[in-house]
Design an enzyme around this catalytic site. Structure first.
Site, PDB file in Angstrom:
ATOM      1  N   CYS A   5       0.741  -0.789   0.097  1.00 22.63           N
ATOM      2  CA  CYS A   5       0.257   0.008  -0.055  1.00 22.63           C
ATOM      3  C   CYS A   5       1.119   0.946  -0.083  1.00 22.63           C
ATOM      4  O   CYS A   5       2.107   1.816   0.595  1.00 22.63           O
ATOM      5  CB  CYS A   5      -1.337   0.113   1.242  1.00 22.63           C
ATOM      6  SG  CYS A   5      -0.725   1.254   2.312  1.00 22.63           S
ATOM      7  N   GLU A   6       0.710   1.711  -0.729  1.00 26.03           N
ATOM      8  CA  GLU A   6       1.318   2.979  -1.064  1.00 26.03           C
ATOM      9  C   GLU A   6       1.432   4.157   0.208  1.00 26.03           C
ATOM     10  O   GLU A   6       2.144   5.056   0.087  1.00 26.03           O
ATOM     11  CB  GLU A   6       1.095   3.507  -2.282  1.00 26.03           C
ATOM     12  CG  GLU A   6       0.063   5.108  -2.503  1.00 26.03           C
ATOM     13  CD  GLU A   6      -0.353   5.173  -4.161  1.00 26.03           C
ATOM     14  OE1 GLU A   6       0.623   4.986  -5.125  1.00 26.03           O
ATOM     15  OE2 GLU A   6      -0.884   6.409  -4.031  1.00 26.03           O
ATOM     16  N   HIS A   7      -0.225   4.350   0.983  1.00 28.12           N
ATOM     17  CA  HIS A   7      -0.311   5.254   1.432  1.00 28.12           C
ATOM     18  C   HIS A   7       0.404   4.398   3.436  1.00 28.12           C
ATOM     19  O   HIS A   7       1.120   5.798   4.092  1.00 28.12           O
ATOM     20  CB  HIS A   7      -1.132   5.277   2.748  1.00 28.12           C
ATOM     21  CG  HIS A   7      -2.439   5.948   1.158  1.00 28.12           C
ATOM     22  ND1 HIS A   7      -3.657   5.073   1.176  1.00 28.12           N
ATOM     23  CD2 HIS A   7      -2.624   6.854   0.183  1.00 28.12           C
ATOM     24  CE1 HIS A   7      -4.430   5.811  -0.577  1.00 28.12           C
ATOM     25  NE2 HIS A   7      -3.579   6.875  -0.731  1.00 28.12           N
ATOM     26  N   HIS A   8       1.089   3.469   3.887  1.00 26.46           N
ATOM     27  CA  HIS A   8       1.664   2.741   4.845  1.00 26.46           C
ATOM     28  C   HIS A   8       2.765   2.483   4.498  1.00 26.46           C
ATOM     29  O   HIS A   8       3.259   1.787   5.318  1.00 26.46           O
ATOM     30  CB  HIS A   8       0.753   1.571   5.819  1.00 26.46           C
ATOM     31  CG  HIS A   8      -0.813   2.989   5.770  1.00 26.46           C
ATOM     32  ND1 HIS A   8      -1.848   2.965   5.171  1.00 26.46           N
ATOM     33  CD2 HIS A   8      -1.331   4.204   6.861  1.00 26.46           C
ATOM     34  CE1 HIS A   8      -2.418   3.722   6.104  1.00 26.46           C
ATOM     35  NE2 HIS A   8      -2.044   4.189   6.520  1.00 26.46           N
ATOM     36  N   GLN A  13      -5.507  -0.289  -4.174  1.00 34.26           N
ATOM     37  CA  GLN A  13      -6.525  -2.187  -4.350  1.00 34.26           C
ATOM     38  C   GLN A  13      -7.071  -1.470  -5.733  1.00 34.26           C
ATOM     39  O   GLN A  13      -7.121  -1.707  -7.155  1.00 34.26           O
ATOM     40  CB  GLN A  13      -7.136  -2.036  -3.539  1.00 34.26           C
ATOM     41  CG  GLN A  13      -7.654  -3.575  -4.020  1.00 34.26           C
ATOM     42  CD  GLN A  13      -8.484  -4.299  -2.954  1.00 34.26           C
ATOM     43  OE1 GLN A  13      -7.838  -4.157  -1.624  1.00 34.26           O
ATOM     44  NE2 GLN A  13      -9.442  -4.874  -3.065  1.00 34.26           N
ATOM     45  N   HIS A  33      -5.901  -6.155   4.413  1.00 38.00           N
ATOM     46  CA  HIS A  33      -4.907  -4.724   4.178  1.00 38.00           C
ATOM     47  C   HIS A  33      -4.237  -5.146   5.217  1.00 38.00           C
ATOM     48  O   HIS A  33      -4.474  -4.454   6.226  1.00 38.00           O
ATOM     49  CB  HIS A  33      -5.276  -3.156   3.743  1.00 38.00           C
ATOM     50  CG  HIS A  33      -5.977  -3.335   2.288  1.00 38.00           C
ATOM     51  ND1 HIS A  33      -4.984  -2.233   1.370  1.00 38.00           N
ATOM     52  CD2 HIS A  33      -6.734  -4.063   1.135  1.00 38.00           C
ATOM     53  CE1 HIS A  33      -6.026  -2.694   0.198  1.00 38.00           C
ATOM     54  NE2 HIS A  33      -6.890  -3.396   0.892  1.00 38.00           N
ATOM     55  N   CYS A  40      -2.309  -2.240   6.876  1.00 40.26           N
ATOM     56  CA  CYS A  40      -2.233  -1.779   7.303  1.00 40.26           C
ATOM     57  C   CYS A  40      -3.108  -1.579   8.170  1.00 40.26           C
ATOM     58  O   CYS A  40      -4.345  -0.186   8.714  1.00 40.26           O
ATOM     59  CB  CYS A  40      -1.940  -0.110   6.287  1.00 40.26           C
ATOM     60  SG  CYS A  40      -3.669  -0.527   5.132  1.00 40.26           S
TER      61      CYS A  40
END
Ligand SMILES: [Zn+2]
Length: 205
Positions: free
Chosen positions: A90-93, A131, A159, A161
Site C-alpha cells: 500500500c502506497e499510503h503506509h 487496490q 490490508h 495497514c
C-alpha cells in the site's frame, strides 16, 4: 469510470543515490534499535533486497511481458483466470496488502497466452499501489493489448495497514472491480463472470 492515470510512470532506480541499506540502518536507529547487534547486522542489506524485489514491477513493462504472445483465434466465449494470488504494498503506509484477482475477457479476434495474465498482475502488484488502481491497471492493460469485446477484473484483498494498525480489523476484506466494454454494458456478461467467479465447488479447491 475510466482511470485518469491508468499507468503509473516508471522511474528507473538512480544508482548514484545513497543505497537503500544505508537508509535502513538509519531507520533502525530512528526506531530505537541498535543496528550493530547480531540479529540486525545484515538486516539493512536483506531489507534492501526484499524491497527491491517487492517493487521490481517498476523495472518491467507490459510489452516485455506480452512479448508477442497474442494469437489470432475465433473464440467468442469468455476467458477467465480466477484466484490469481498477488502481494502488493500500500502506497499510503508501505505495508503489504494481498489477495486474489479474478480476470476475464471476451475475445474479439485475439487471445493472450494464459500465463501472461498473472505476470501482468504481478508487474502492477510489485509497485506501490492502492487496490483500486491495481484493479483498474490490470483491466486497462488487457483492454489496450487485446482490444477485446470486454474485460472484467475483481480483486479481493486484505490490508496489513487495516489489520495491524488503525482500525485493527483482522477479518475485513476489500473488494474492488473494473468492468470495461461488454462487462460494463451487458448485464448478462457481467452476471456470467460473477457466477463463474463465485462458484465454490470448482475442481481445484
Ligand atoms: Zn495502507
Amino acid at each position: 469510470m475510466k482511470p485518469k492515470n491508468s499507468v503509473v510512470k516508471v522511474m528507473p532506480p538512480k544508482l548514484d543515490e545513497e543505497p537503500i541499506a544505508a537508509l535502513m540502518r538509519k531507520l533502525l536507529v530512528k526506531i530505537g534499535e541498535d543496528p550493530s547487534r547480531e540479529g540486525l547486522s545484515r538486516t539493512p542489506e536483506r531489507a534492501e533486497k526484499a524491497l527491491r524485489f517487492l517493487t521490481s514491477g517498476y523495472e518491467t513493462n507490459v510489452e516485455t511481458i506480452v512479448n508477442g504472445a497474442l494469437f489470432s483465434e475465433k473464440v467468442d466465449e469468455m476467458v477467465i483466470i480466477r484466484d490469481i494470488e498477488f502481494y502488493s504494498m500500500c502506497e499510503h503506509h508501505l505495508l503489504p496488502f494481498f489477495g486474489t484477482m479474478h480476470v476475464a475477457y471476451l475475445p474479439k479476434d485475439k487471445v493472450i497466452g494464459l500465463s501472461k495474465i498473472p505476470r501482468i498482475v504481478d508487474m502492477f502488484a510489485r509497485r506501490l499501489q492502492v487496490q483500486e488502481r491495481l484493479t483498474q491497471e490490470v483491466a486497462a492493460t488487457l483492454e489496450r493489448v487485446l482490444q477485446p469485446r470486454g474485460v472484467g477484473v475483481i480483486c479481493e484483498a486484505r490490508h496489513f495497514c487495516m489489520m495491524m494498525r488503525g482500525v485493527e480489523k483482522q477479518h475485513s476484506g476489500t473488494v474492488t472491480s473494473a468492468m470495461l466494454g461488454a462487462f460494463r454494458t451487458r448485464k448478462a456478461t457481467r452476471d456470467e463472470f460473477l457466477s463463474l467467479v463465485s462458484q465454490k465447488n470448482h475442481p481445484f479447491v
